[in-house]
Scaffold this motif. Structure first.
Motif, mmCIF file in Angstrom:
data_model
loop_
_atom_site.group_PDB
_atom_site.id
_atom_site.type_symbol
_atom_site.label_atom_id
_atom_site.label_comp_id
_atom_site.label_asym_id
_atom_site.label_seq_id
_atom_site.Cartn_x
_atom_site.Cartn_y
_atom_site.Cartn_z
ATOM 1 N N LYS B 14 0.829 -1.204 0.000
ATOM 2 C CA LYS B 14 0.000 0.000 0.000
ATOM 3 C C LYS B 14 0.874 1.271 0.000
ATOM 4 O O LYS B 14 0.675 2.181 -0.807
ATOM 5 C CB LYS B 14 -0.893 -0.022 1.249
ATOM 6 N N ILE B 15 1.872 1.303 0.888
ATOM 7 C CA ILE B 15 2.656 2.540 0.960
ATOM 8 C C ILE B 15 3.602 2.670 -0.248
ATOM 9 O O ILE B 15 3.884 3.759 -0.716
ATOM 10 C CB ILE B 15 3.426 2.689 2.299
ATOM 11 N N LYS B 17 2.838 1.789 -3.225
ATOM 12 C CA LYS B 17 1.964 2.326 -4.270
ATOM 13 C C LYS B 17 1.817 3.849 -4.109
ATOM 14 O O LYS B 17 1.856 4.598 -5.073
ATOM 15 C CB LYS B 17 0.592 1.634 -4.176
ATOM 16 N N GLU B 18 1.676 4.265 -2.836
ATOM 17 C CA GLU B 18 1.527 5.706 -2.571
ATOM 18 C C GLU B 18 2.773 6.506 -2.965
ATOM 19 O O GLU B 18 2.683 7.644 -3.414
ATOM 20 C CB GLU B 18 1.265 5.942 -1.070
ATOM 21 N N GLU B 19 3.933 5.907 -2.742
ATOM 22 C CA GLU B 19 5.178 6.670 -2.936
ATOM 23 C C GLU B 19 5.696 6.622 -4.361
ATOM 24 O O GLU B 19 6.551 7.432 -4.746
ATOM 25 C CB GLU B 19 6.269 6.158 -1.985
ATOM 26 N N ASN B 302 7.877 6.459 6.890
ATOM 27 C CA ASN B 302 6.528 5.953 7.127
ATOM 28 C C ASN B 302 6.525 4.830 8.161
ATOM 29 O O ASN B 302 5.787 4.887 9.147
ATOM 30 C CB ASN B 302 5.965 5.452 5.784
#
Lengths: 314, 314, 314, 314
Positions: B14-15, B17-19, B302
């Motif tokens: 998930k993270i 993908k965000e970054e 994060n």
């Protein structure tokens, strides 16, 4: 319990005795020697556990001015007042272990901003972030936190020390900061520098210094009252700078050799916090070429090795 | 157990993908892009627990050259070979967080010595401390430790990368070091620099990188065999430099914001060790202005905040 | 005689026309553009012979502030007031052609003193050497010499320009100088800086500028009255600094390429003295990256080559 | 005529006698003392008029190595070989009078290039511009010009001095130059540095040194044969650098105090050219903190004031 205290005290007395001779080779800045009435070769050390147990050894020198150690307290106040994001718009986060940077004793980045909150330019920029409508109010808030941390509401600054200190370099740094926008243009010199001069002239004894360290070691929570004096996130930031920038241009070597979050001052004091364990105060006015207490560095290295206190060995 | 691994993997995916989008704004050095065959926007992350549990997420980019991350391994070898005292006669311990020092990209102290073992001049001086009667023997000992730490005895350097790298600046630093006595006068350029060039060209995948970090997080003890690969005291020194100098001139900010001992390389890799908990490998070839992986920094921040991993918050 | 003047005028008009286009790529500092009401691409040039012959060509821009050109006049006053030995206790004699020194725009030596009288810190230290019991008296003496040199006793400073200029960097430099003893501790900021700000805000036209240069070219003797306005030994010092430090960090290249003693200002003016021959004034507000007038540099190079004016070719 | 020569000789003997004592406080670099067989306190001075008249006074020390004085001759060769435009693509034109730049003794600009042809990095870059397919051919061309200028075709370099000099700093500078493109990538270290080492080890006596200066003072034309040894435009460039950069970080003070184009070397020699008048050679091996001959500086200042020789007073 008392036996443990006695053993620790004996050990501290023993190593202080060992280090006294080496310390004597150092230098005491003239104005410090005068205003703080310090003795060549004097050394004292104090430890305060998070449970309040207290051990002190060495010479009792009474009170002394905390000088640069106060930069940790004003940074705490600024971070509580403005938050991390805002404060670090005005000062960098990067250490410098190189005397090369002492060009003009300015310790500025190429683009002009103060390198970090522990160099003088950075500490002045941080004071510019402390809330308050007057010098008295701003300094009052720093002093108030200092008193709570130290557990003594009689603590104050010494106007004689303010007078004795050199002021022109600080004035240059103030205007340099304002020129670069690191101090808000609405602030006048007289709004900011007296706060800085007073805070560096706060006097306390070594027990009080060890108590401040103990509260930091206790993540900001008062070791007696349980009150949160500084939020844990702010304490994290304080401890980071104590490790990366706490000992002037000897910070890197101190991190490798000792590994304890600490802040030194030119009066020969060092405040050192062992997270979750204890606070330490040391006073040895004879300084090495990095302006750190010779005895202080040696004593902290000794106990770090003996009791495995390095943050980097946990 | 598997559920925990799944949850962590989901969170990492998930993270990442965000970054990914933010990472794409970075730059990949031309020769790295070519020799490591790296893709803009690719991001991968791996975690290895001290109990051997392993989670990986993101793009699988295969192997990459570890570049400056190798400086941690050669420092370990030099410290094991010569001891702290001897090694630090040839290289300083002080960090620099200021690009100002990049004058001539030399990062030297005023008196001429290399600032610390993580800058290029310092890493070359450290290689000069590695024992061995030939380039093959010296490099062999660094490679041997790398293989044991990574758990793969097939790991090797890529001669194509050695060829692709610029060499003249390193040659200048070698002679500058020898001029100042930081490299012994008995050493010729050809005895030292090929070792340095080969070690920075060692290739591995992200799982292997996370295993190296895990052994460091495990105080130098192999997480599978229990063998002490690096003495605990040496690991302490490595972790100190990872904190104070591991991320180029962003080390100070990384210490404040993330607080994890880590070392980055110009190929976009970061090795991060959470003492007593796990090793982490990240790869994101797009670099910020400090030459650190954009995605790597963001992902580590994060998870540091989410799982309270900062050394300065313990 | 008139024919010669006409020929020179034609030549100047021709080369000004050639250079106008190149000049337009430069930058005009915002506050200068506003207060001096300057036009992009405007260029004018004036020559005054030691016999009083005068030629002017290009756009007539009226008056402009002389900015750093005033540093030559205040240095003359300080040298007349205190003598060489005393003045150079407060400021160095060494040039710097390296923008590297612009660290913090301070241009200070490692040991703290201002490098030379042409950098801002040095010019402020020089103003501290001008005699007078008040700002009005000190500035009055600089203004008086300026009027005599320019041959116009109506010349004055423009208070609007004083207001428009940035002041904080100068304040920092003042205190930095006083901290190092380069300004006497008996002087307050308000005794010195207003003199500096006023002198840089003195306004004149290009004919007057060329007359100042002509008196310098005439070894300090007024070209009309025959009065010695500046002693020959002082003029020698002025011309030396004009060659070694007159064109900011382009001084070395200007010495090689043009070889004429000259001083530039940020308003785009250049004053150039051809010893024994003539004074020159140029105005071209568009500046290059060294903060020198693009057109000014090109025109002076053109005539130096055409008429063999380089000091280093005599 | 002879009377004039006698008077000058008497005067020189008198001032040499006066300066000998002061000179003795200086330092002679160990390797120079050995290879040049120099004596503390020895001082000699020679003047050669453009008409060939010659006066010498003081101790006769025989031959000495010209060291950095050779940088003027190699710059002449490079300028004749490649032209101004090409040469100054590889080296800057800006002086530096600040020991601050001696960081790492590199004297490089922030962007990496050598500051000017008189610092070591710049002189090495200049040697890279001398034409020739081998070290022997390149050096041969520099030696050939040196012999013609000095009027002695027996002049040669001393291999013992080449051996005695430190080489690693020069090697660092070579590679640093090549890294930055200031030395062409086709050149190997062994193509360039031996030329540099040989030229600095050229030996001559003080009469020959004064003759080189006399030819420069004569705008490049041999004072006996009338042959143009160096074009006048090249001589102009040489004289410019002699004024702005000829005396290491004392160049600015020397320009103000003496004002004569001159170049010093670490063996205590100074070559000084009075345009249109004479050439001067001085030898006084005791050096001041700027690495210039103490006696040499004092003698040149003395005669500059006595005979009004400053370029900035003409």
């Amino acid at each position: 319990m008392n036996q443990i205290k006695e053993d620790i005290k004996d050990y501290l007395e023993k190593i202080i005795k060992e280090e006294k001779q080496a310390a004597r080779d150092g230098k005491i800045p003239e104005y410090i020697e005068k205003v703080d009435n310090e003795d060549h070769g004097a050394v004292s050390m104090a430890m305060m556990g998070l449970d309040g147990r207290y051990v002190q050894a060495g010479d009792d020198e009474g009170t002394f001015s905390i000088q640069s150690i106060s930069k940790i307290i004003s940074l705490a106040v600024a971070l509580m007042d403005q938050g991390e994001e805002e404060v670090f718009k005005h000062v960098g986060k990067e250490p410098t272990g190189d005397p090369y940077h002492s060009l003009s004793k300015m310790e500025l980045q190429e683009d002009g901003g103060p390198l970090n909150p522990m160099v003088n330019a950075g500490a002045i920029a941080v004071v510019g972030q402390v809330k308050g409508s007057s010098v008295d109010e701003k300094f009052g808030r720093i002093l108030d936190l200092t008193r709570k941390l130290a557990g003594n509401d009689k603590i104050d600054y010494n106007p004689e020390i303010v007078k004795a200190e050199g002021h022109d370099l600080n004035r240059a740094l103030f205007y340099y900061n304002r020129y670069g926008g690191y101090i808000n243009e609405k602030h006048d010199l007289e709004d900011v520098l007296p706060v800085y001069w007073r805070m560096t002239s706060i006097e306390m004894n070594i027990k009080e210094l060890s108590r401040i360290a103990a509260v930091i070691a206790n993540y900001g929570v008062d070791i007696e009252t349980g009150e949160e004096l500084i939020p844990r996130d702010v304490v994290r930031v304080l401890k980071t700078f104590m490790v990366t920038c706490g000992m002037y241009d000897q910070s890197g070597a101190f991190a490798v050799d000792v590994g304890i979050p600490a802040k030194s001052g030119i009066s020969g004091g060092i405040m050192a916090a062992i997270p979750g364990r204890m606070g330490i105060g040391v006073l040895g006015p004879d300084l090495n070429e990095h302006r750190n207490s010779i005895a202080g560095i040696r004593l902290l290295r000794n106990i770090s090795e003996r009791w495995n206190l390095s943050l980097f060995n946990q």
